[in-house]
Design a protein around this motif. Sequence first.
Motif, short mmCIF file in Angstrom:
data_model
loop_
_atom_site.label_atom_id
_atom_site.label_comp_id
_atom_site.label_asym_id
_atom_site.label_seq_id
_atom_site.Cartn_x
_atom_site.Cartn_y
_atom_site.Cartn_z
N VAL A 53 22.48 40.24 26.66
CA VAL A 53 21.79 40.82 27.82
C VAL A 53 21.45 42.28 27.53
N LEU A 54 22.41 43.04 27.01
CA LEU A 54 22.16 44.45 26.74
C LEU A 54 21.08 44.62 25.67
N GLY A 55 21.11 43.75 24.67
CA GLY A 55 20.06 43.80 23.65
C GLY A 55 18.68 43.52 24.23
N PHE A 56 18.61 42.47 25.07
CA PHE A 56 17.32 42.12 25.67
C PHE A 56 16.81 43.21 26.61
N VAL A 57 17.71 43.72 27.44
CA VAL A 57 17.28 44.74 28.39
C VAL A 57 16.74 45.96 27.65
N THR A 58 17.44 46.35 26.58
CA THR A 58 16.99 47.51 25.81
C THR A 58 15.64 47.24 25.17
N ALA A 59 15.50 46.04 24.62
CA ALA A 59 14.29 45.71 23.88
C ALA A 59 13.08 45.53 24.80
N LEU A 60 13.31 44.91 25.97
CA LEU A 60 12.19 44.59 26.84
C LEU A 60 11.99 45.60 27.96
N GLY A 61 13.00 46.45 28.19
CA GLY A 61 12.96 47.37 29.34
C GLY A 61 11.79 48.34 29.31
N GLY A 62 11.58 48.96 28.16
CA GLY A 62 10.48 49.94 28.08
C GLY A 62 9.13 49.30 28.38
N GLY A 63 8.92 48.11 27.82
CA GLY A 63 7.66 47.42 28.04
C GLY A 63 7.48 47.00 29.50
N LEU A 64 8.58 46.57 30.12
CA LEU A 64 8.48 46.17 31.53
C LEU A 64 8.11 47.37 32.40
N GLY A 100 8.56 54.88 25.34
CA GLY A 100 9.45 55.12 24.21
C GLY A 100 10.91 55.24 24.62
N VAL A 101 11.14 55.97 25.70
CA VAL A 101 12.53 56.26 26.05
C VAL A 101 13.10 55.30 27.10
N GLY A 102 12.23 54.49 27.75
CA GLY A 102 12.67 53.69 28.89
C GLY A 102 13.78 52.69 28.57
N GLY A 103 13.57 51.89 27.53
CA GLY A 103 14.54 50.85 27.22
C GLY A 103 15.90 51.44 26.88
N GLY A 104 15.89 52.48 26.07
CA GLY A 104 17.15 53.12 25.70
C GLY A 104 17.86 53.75 26.88
N ALA A 105 17.10 54.29 27.80
CA ALA A 105 17.71 54.91 28.99
C ALA A 105 18.41 53.85 29.83
N ILE A 106 17.75 52.69 30.01
CA ILE A 106 18.38 51.60 30.77
C ILE A 106 19.65 51.14 30.07
N ARG A 107 19.56 50.98 28.74
CA ARG A 107 20.73 50.57 27.95
C ARG A 107 21.93 51.49 28.21
N ASP A 108 21.69 52.79 28.14
CA ASP A 108 22.80 53.72 28.30
C ASP A 108 23.33 53.72 29.73
N LEU A 109 22.41 53.64 30.71
CA LEU A 109 22.84 53.64 32.11
C LEU A 109 23.70 52.42 32.40
N LEU A 110 23.34 51.27 31.82
CA LEU A 110 24.07 50.03 32.13
C LEU A 110 25.53 50.10 31.68
N VAL A 111 25.79 50.85 30.63
CA VAL A 111 27.19 51.00 30.24
C VAL A 111 27.73 52.35 30.71
N VAL A 112 27.04 52.91 31.73
CA VAL A 112 27.51 54.13 32.41
C VAL A 112 27.74 55.28 31.42
N GLU A 113 26.71 55.55 30.62
CA GLU A 113 26.71 56.74 29.79
C GLU A 113 25.48 57.58 30.13
N VAL A 114 25.57 58.88 29.95
CA VAL A 114 24.39 59.72 30.11
C VAL A 114 23.40 59.35 29.00
N PRO A 115 22.14 59.02 29.35
CA PRO A 115 21.17 58.56 28.34
C PRO A 115 20.97 59.56 27.22
N LEU A 116 20.74 59.02 26.02
CA LEU A 116 20.43 59.83 24.84
C LEU A 116 19.34 60.85 25.11
#
Lengths: 212, 212, 212
Positions: free
Chosen positions: B38-49, B137-153
């Motif tokens: 799930v985390l892989g998919f969200v990161t990969a598809l999040g920016g495009g969505l 560019g940054v959207g997917g990674g930001a969602i990834r970090d937020l989902l595990v409750v970290e401040v985004p890169l």
Amino acid sequence: MLEEFVISVFAAVGTIAFATSGSFKGIRHNLDILGIFVLGFVTALGGGLIRDALLGHTPVAFIDVMPSIYAAIGCIIAMLSGRISLKILAMLTQPESKAFLVVDAIGLAAFTVLGARMGADAGLNLFGIVLLGSITGVGGGAIRDLLVVEVPLILKADFYATATIIGAVIFAVLYWLDWSLPVIMLITFTLTLVLRLLAIWRHWQLPKTKWD
Amino acid sequence: MLEEFVISVFAAVGTIAFATSGSFKGIRHNLDILGIFVLGFVTALGGGLIRDALLGHTPVAFIDVMPSIYAAIGCIIAMLSGRISLKILAMLTQPESKAFLVVDAIGLAAFTVLGARMGADAGLNLFGIVLLGSITGVGGGAIRDLLVVEVPLILKADFYATATIIGAVIFAVLYWLDWSLPVIMLITFTLTLVLRLLAIWRHWQLPKTKWD
Amino acid sequence: MLEEFVISVFAAVGTIAFATSGSFKGIRHNLDILGIFVLGFVTALGGGLIRDALLGHTPVAFIDVMPSIYAAIGCIIAMLSGRISLKILAMLTQPESKAFLVVDAIGLAAFTVLGARMGADAGLNLFGIVLLGSITGVGGGAIRDLLVVEVPLILKADFYATATIIGAVIFAVLYWLDWSLPVIMLITFTLTLVLRLLAIWRHWQLPKTKWD
């Protein structure tokens, strides 16, 4: 029509259940009354908003008053359980409370079905139906958890996303087999719910890490 | 056509890279197998969505199966590296792991290019192209970090957003100069990636605080 | 036209205020200069992006350069206050800083009005207007807080959502009574702002928990 009726019932049940789960979480985090309402509403309406935004169904979600009425009912149910008995409320709002997990499971199952059906309606292919069902099912709960700065259930809970995805796949397959929609919806809802409840009850876990 | 081919390659590379980065993070957070997916998919598809939702390209993102196949490949790559050697995996998934930062950088560069190009395609002005490229560019990674409750890169890492923005500006300028799109995309991708990698390697930092 | 002018003023004021609030938070979290800009921009533009995405007004938000200019002004104001005096900056960026809460309140009031007006413009019913006004008002600030991994003000702060909702309801009622839009906007803005400021100043609280 039967189909419309089934949809309304699922929408009502899912919205109320998710609102209740959001409000329980708000109570546990010691929010004020409005904060509890906000968290209940966001949880109840969040999945549908994401679904509509992804489908480009805008601004449909705002025009209908019913979802908000259901959400309010869910919030009030949560708050009333505190009125009736503090002891019951304390149990209901514990982090690992079964009651919390059960209302969340009902919301999950109902919204998975609604999302999958909307995807079918929009002419998505089977893959799109599964994706939209899953996202709709887990979206509201994920927002709820993020707002109180917790890792969402979908990532933590064993067999949470699994239940949704299996449900959405069953929906897509039966839809492809051209079964009647009300029947598909009932089967999918029941199956998703039962899977998730079994997972809670039996502490099902997916394999975790060969690697640690 | 060459342009289509270049786009497909970037989409494949970016999606696989981001999925791998998401899965690495999932492994580090000790999620079960589905959580990692799930985390892989969200990161990969999040920016495009996000990009498609902002552009009003709906429900396009769901109809195509390829992005999900690439995302699955990325997740499997991440999990296989654990099969091959636990020691390698431990290195890969460390918080400041170079491998994690590198796959993230590849995803960042590829998605910046894709977002900027889609903005150009939608007839946005230069400013809109830069904005859409950066957000994608940054959207997917930001969602990834937020989902595990970290401040985004993007907020923490020195020279992360900077690399994206410079890349997107270069794209917009070359596009305005009417260069050929495949060339623009290759230049922008290379430049963004090199900037980000240099920043990681040389520990580039933006000035922080005259004030503390 | 008067109405257009009033809208532009509110957009400018709200965007600058929210950008300043986001930058203050970035400074407090010790981000580098670009991180501060990013957080300022996200806060300032986030509510509007959500609003446009929900209404299906895409890709309008990107084409206009003005919002970004206002956002940049807000970020620069925040950073300059550190240049002028570190002591002032330290005060401004404290978690419970009145200055932070006041700029946030200005942004809240301005965006509530803009969201409600856009809802009215899109032909939503009164309920939709209230919902869209509230979401637009609180959206940017919620994203800001989530990005630095804090529970959003809307859930924590007593009388935060309440102020927005009352403001949006007043807007909807006056709109239904067919008052002139500039007048409605001025009244709603003033009222929302005054309510929120009073709440900060007098430490208004909603009843919290009969149950703990």
